[in-house]
Design an enzyme around this catalytic site. Structure first.
Site: not given
Lengths: 360, 360, 360
Positions: B92-93, B121, B142, B175
């Site tokens: 959704r985000t 790496k 996120r 958020h």
């Protein structure tokens, strides 16, 4: 107050009833104002629609040849956004749709993995669809589950902001845009000899389970005087639902397991591979049917205008040596998929007149 | 000369010190020239900013309705490139930000998997961030780790070529763009009855761990005469840090475990689900709390203007039957996320006046 | 009729023969009309080409600084579509190419996983390439297999619709666009002191397996009076194929394992890390070589104009404390990769004059 409950998710009222209807009953639901709104079944296409779409695809590919023309193409739908929701892997169909969207200026979001989705949080498939539809103007879906696309279309047509759905393949049966690109290729390969009407088409390989040859057979009802030659090993013969359909429609067909004898007769040979990915059973053994392969030496047996097609990917059904022959149409066929899908998307958003007007 | 050493990676000087500071001390660092540069915490938003952003979102959605308007929108940031760095899955985000970028004409790169990154790496997280920032003009991140976004912003603000960071969710607590879309939805749903000031808002479900209701509670200090109703099972009551905050701010709140008694009182009901994905403990059992669900029969108990919200995805907290009711605001709320994020990005690049000027 | 056969896939006639040719014999095949068509080997670049490309990159970055200029850049190739075919993970090279395409207005398709491809259906690598080429105008590939890029270029140049290939790294040996960005960085860092001609360059670390230092060594033949200092632990010394090449070309080089003694001598220090991802053997132990690290205290040993470079990602070879020093060029070097790749793509599509004309 706290209860361990066996949860049963509710379904949207009317959805189950709709899904249990027959194809013919569902079809009207996918049109609005006399035009196709969702593209779910090959049965939605009639001759007029097919001819119009092939013409539109021709014009789009012509526009794309110049920088100015391609700019005009992108201006058609640059204000629209699409979502490619591909739960099932498919390089070809995915890239074909993606680049069709790019040609028309659309921005594209994609979801190609279930693991990145909200399903892990317990969301229903219907809610996931509504979420996708919240952000975009068109959903193109591919799903292993038969019936997924029609369900998606029904759910998204019943919201405050209906969003059209294109079926990019759902389960073993329906893949309507593959049928479109096959028709477009046949019409285009035959364009100097009167198009598909009156032609003889061989379909070769796994006819029992191959959804492309099944869909293509259905669509032959839209063309005049077509004759079909089904060429398959006995265990992969075309099923009776299709042959009954042809009989009802008065479309002549022949069945054979002698590929070479059919080769000189036909105007096009549609090759298919054995579909190992579907179902179990003894036909899934690592066997092959070399008598149903098209080899380099067969090039001398077919007619000078005969078109060799294949939905791809191929395994061993067609020699790579055949690729250099101008009658090898499968790579052109693949690219045709991009053009016809671009035409389809332009149609869905009612842009035909915009395209036509570029040629006035 | 060859030595097997226990390597300790050095950290950038000043980073650890910065990360150990309190939120209030960090916040000034995320502004430049009196404007927000990075969007990390909900605490960065004041009333003036929120009002401006909601207004900007309204104008953007209005422009997007026409082909001309949407072209003007895309011209705003067509010269900018964004990076969506989503280490944690979030359909959704992710889609909401992606389509917000598309609306503004931005090109987007994405990294959704750690396995395709250079971390294999042995690269540090800081170097990975600097690499992303090398190619783009905005990073939207996120991450499952609390504190990731502020670290990223600090690192990227201290380079030769500072790049703004938007926190698309970091760990269990922050958020901020979810908070923005919730505020925008409340203001918009109440736009004919004076907006959010003076309203009564119920928040229902897992209040203890739900970061959306926690952030929303904080932001209520920006609105006049709001009353909050916390409705939760005893084990999921709102924590005392939030209730202490409300008390200090003089924001009245009630606590209840009797959902039905609260329903008729309020102007909006903000539903949440039980968050199984965080932490262990007995609350992670597959239990549910049907007394904290909103069912179809509850539609007759709430006020005619009452708005039903949910951050989605939902599990069973709201009957799908409720979706058809015009007071079901959650799908609109979801789409609002795209508009408010587009407004936020336009703001970050100082494009408000450009948008306003389209309406002069 | 049904036969279980041991299938041997046919190869395209001529492909094997081509692949068995030496690099020098293959190179002419990658040019058309006196211009490079495919970019496969560093050996394809001569001084004239390198100078032209560095100049083009400078102009592109200058155009990108303004909204108008960046719109002109995007108009160059907005009618073209690229495919990023990255079978091997590579954040940096991938993002660099992607954003280079975005700068030039190209639409990009990507394939970053073999599992989503048709290979599971038994398709040959050649057919997969032809499929990608069906939809796009340029293929940029990265592959763990040495020789993949030249094979791809050969296959795609022999179709009805040839599509150019850029090698984004194939196997342990070739990564020509990395060499381009290294040259561009050296020329740019030295732009106020006469460019790369006449300079002394140290290359440090795993010289035996590091493909960047190997490619860079080869390209030195295009510059006058360059001296190379190879600084490595004994087990990672530069191989004799390169030192023989330098001797033939009359390029002086020194070998040392005393890094600090070399530091004051050189105009640039090219650091590399130990490449654990390739091959087995005792050098893959989790060891490190601190004597071949560049530490903060070394900043006082090097010349005021000395440029510190690194292809990144770094592990511990360069202190993060060094990043703040203006001589730390590696982050600029990374971003240079985007500009020089944009220049390369513009060149492939013959857009140099279009870029130059913006400055008239």
């Amino acid at each position: 107050m706290k209860t361990v409950v066996e949860q049963t998710r509710q379904t949207i009222p009317g959805l189950e009833e709709f899904c249990s209807q027959k194809t013919d009953e569902q079809i009207p639901f996918f049109s609005r104002d006399g035009r196709l709104f969702d593209i779910i079944y090959g049965q939605q296409f009639d001759r007029e629609f097919l001819d119009q779409l092939c013409h539109l695809a021709d014009l789009i590919r012509q526009l794309a040849r110049t920088k100015t023309g391609s700019r005009q193409l992108r201006s058609l739908l640059e204000h629209k956004r699409a979502m490619l929701y591909f739960v099932q892997p498919s390089t070809r169909t995915f890239l074909s749709f993606l680049n069709a969207c790019h040609l028309l200026g659309m921005k594209v979001s994609e979801s190609r993995e279930t693991s990145t989705s909200s399903e892990v949080k317990g969301e229903s498939a219907e809610d996931t669809l509504c979420t996708f539809a919240s952000y975009v103007d068109l959903i193109i879906s591919r799903h292993p589950e038969a019936g997924f696309a029609q369900k998606a279309a029904w759910v998204l047509n019943n919201t405050e902001r209906p969003v059209p759905v294109i079926n990019g393949g759902s389960g073993p049966d329906q893949h309507p845009t593959q049928a479109l690109l096959d028709i477009y290729t046949l019409q285009r390969e035959f364009r100097s000899i009167g198009g598909l009407d009156g032609k003889k088409i061989a379909m070769v390989g796994d006819l029992k389970r191959g959804r492309t040859v099944r869909s293509l057979s259905y669509l032959m009802k839209n063309y005049r005087d077509v004759t079909i030659y089904y060429v398959a090993p006995n265990e992969f013969r075309m099923k009776s639902d299709i042959t009954s359909f042809l009989e009802k429609q008065g479309i002549p067909y022949h069945e054979s397991d002698d590929f070479e004898s059919v080769m000189p007769e036909v105007d096009a040979i549609y090759m298919t591979r054995v579909q190992n990915e579907y179902g179990g059973g003894p036909e899934d053994e690592p066997t092959d049917y070399p008598d149903f392969h098209f080899k380099a030496e067969h090039l001398s047996l077919i007619q000078p205008h005969c078109s060799i097609m294949h939905p791809l990917p191929r395994r061993y059904e067609i020699d790579v040596l055949v690729d250099q022959d101008p009658r090898a149409a499968y790579w052109r066929q693949e690219r045709n998929g991009m053009w016809i899908r671009a035409a389809l998307i332009a149609y869905i958003f009612g842009q035909e007149q915009e395209v036509f007007s570029e040629f006035k």
